[in-house]
Design a protein around this motif. Sequence first.
Motif, PDB file in Angstrom:
ATOM      1  N   TYR A  25      27.457  71.426  42.617  1.00 47.62           N
ATOM      2  CA  TYR A  25      28.566  70.526  42.934  1.00 47.62           C
ATOM      3  C   TYR A  25      28.332  69.137  42.362  1.00 47.62           C
ATOM      4  O   TYR A  25      29.239  68.489  41.840  1.00 47.62           O
ATOM      5  N   ARG A  26      27.093  68.694  42.454  1.00 48.84           N
ATOM      6  CA  ARG A  26      26.771  67.348  41.984  1.00 48.84           C
ATOM      7  C   ARG A  26      26.570  67.272  40.474  1.00 48.84           C
ATOM      8  O   ARG A  26      26.869  66.237  39.862  1.00 48.84           O
ATOM      9  N   ASP A 223      28.947  64.886  50.412  1.00 47.30           N
ATOM     10  CA  ASP A 223      29.144  66.137  49.676  1.00 47.30           C
ATOM     11  C   ASP A 223      28.294  67.261  50.271  1.00 47.30           C
ATOM     12  O   ASP A 223      28.702  68.427  50.278  1.00 47.30           O
ATOM     13  N   THR A 275      36.008  70.638  43.997  1.00 44.19           N
ATOM     14  CA  THR A 275      35.827  71.163  45.351  1.00 44.19           C
ATOM     15  C   THR A 275      36.374  72.578  45.454  1.00 44.19           C
ATOM     16  O   THR A 275      35.758  73.460  46.077  1.00 44.19           O
TER      17      THR A 275
END
Length: 413
Positions: A25-26, A223, A275
């Motif tokens: 995700y990062r 997050d 997302t």
Amino acid sequence: MPITELIEKVRAGGRVNAAEALELYRSAPTPVLGQLADDIRQRKHPGGIVTYIIDRNVNYTNVCVAKCNFCAFYREVGSPEGYVLGFDELFRKIDETIAVGGVQLLLQGGHNPDLPLSWYEDLFRAVKTRYPDFKLHALSPPEVIHLSRLSQLPVPTIVERLIAAGLDSIPGGGAEILVDRVRTLLHCYGKATSDEWLDVMRQAHRAGLRTTATMMYGTVETDAERIEHMMRLRDLQDETGGFTAFITWSFQPDHTELGAERRISEATGVDYLRTLAISRIVLDNFDNLQASWVTQGGKVGQLSLAYGANDMGSVMIEENVVRAAGASYCMDELEIVRNIEDAGFRPKRRSMHYDILGDPICIERHVPRMLELATAREAGDTHVPEELRLYPARSRTGKSERLQNGKSAESQN
């Protein structure tokens, strides 16, 4: 694990843990995340079909004691802007929905202390008597918990009684972020803790209901907490298999207490697509992901089909909650169908259980265009439904109103 190895693990169909999901995700480039999610979508849905449902999103009351600070829709008990829809009003909305091919009512509302469990049971039975085949996708987990507290009955009993009255499935609203630190800051911990929300869904699944799951992001969560939310949903899906779909959307800050206090801006479209994509990767046991065009707009909703979504959600017909926070996107069936086809897919109507119902209604016959979503009531309409006097109220305002309505009814007889 290096990001390149993580990418290859996902490509090979491996299940990621929380730390791996967070790293993806990062760190993974947005196009790569999108391609990974799209590959998973194609494996789950190889036929090139994108689905949608024709239903109506009705908020039966805006009176709410929960007072979540991210909500611009609710009104306090006694507010002159508070409303409760009457049974006849809801019947008219169902008639309008059926007229355009609709099959379901998505029914959610505030935690109104003056609507007892018997009101919901009578409403559901009345709907099923008039419309035996019409589906009730109704009452999010916090609403079920509210009824449990109001009636002092356990959640499984509430679920059982609602099913007996006609409930067909439960929507996934009220999840926000399933981390209690976040829920406390959002003032929604009191309406449902993370465990309580999950347990309502667990009990619903055990009772044979299918449900959806949601996530509202972009408030005060990290997050890592977004990933934790997904992991908790995945764990429950491993346990019960009762979720049909996952829907994520960004917080709409306009006109909300939270937006004003923290000066929060709405998350970007790129953030939404990332997302959505990571949710397709993490939620490997969810078959369906909906595109949230109602908060992102039609074009980002269309782009969602390349980032893991296989469903365009609902035509909606009516919307009140997101509109109160400043978003007012509208897509009728024809526009949804065009978006799906222009993205290279075949549109099909579905049920809440994702059974295919057929081709678009707007192709089979003429359907009047809908260029603006309807609202619960016309502006300035403050009438109180007559049948409310038949149900006991809890608040001082509610008791006074029902006493007055009762006297008025007696004087007319």
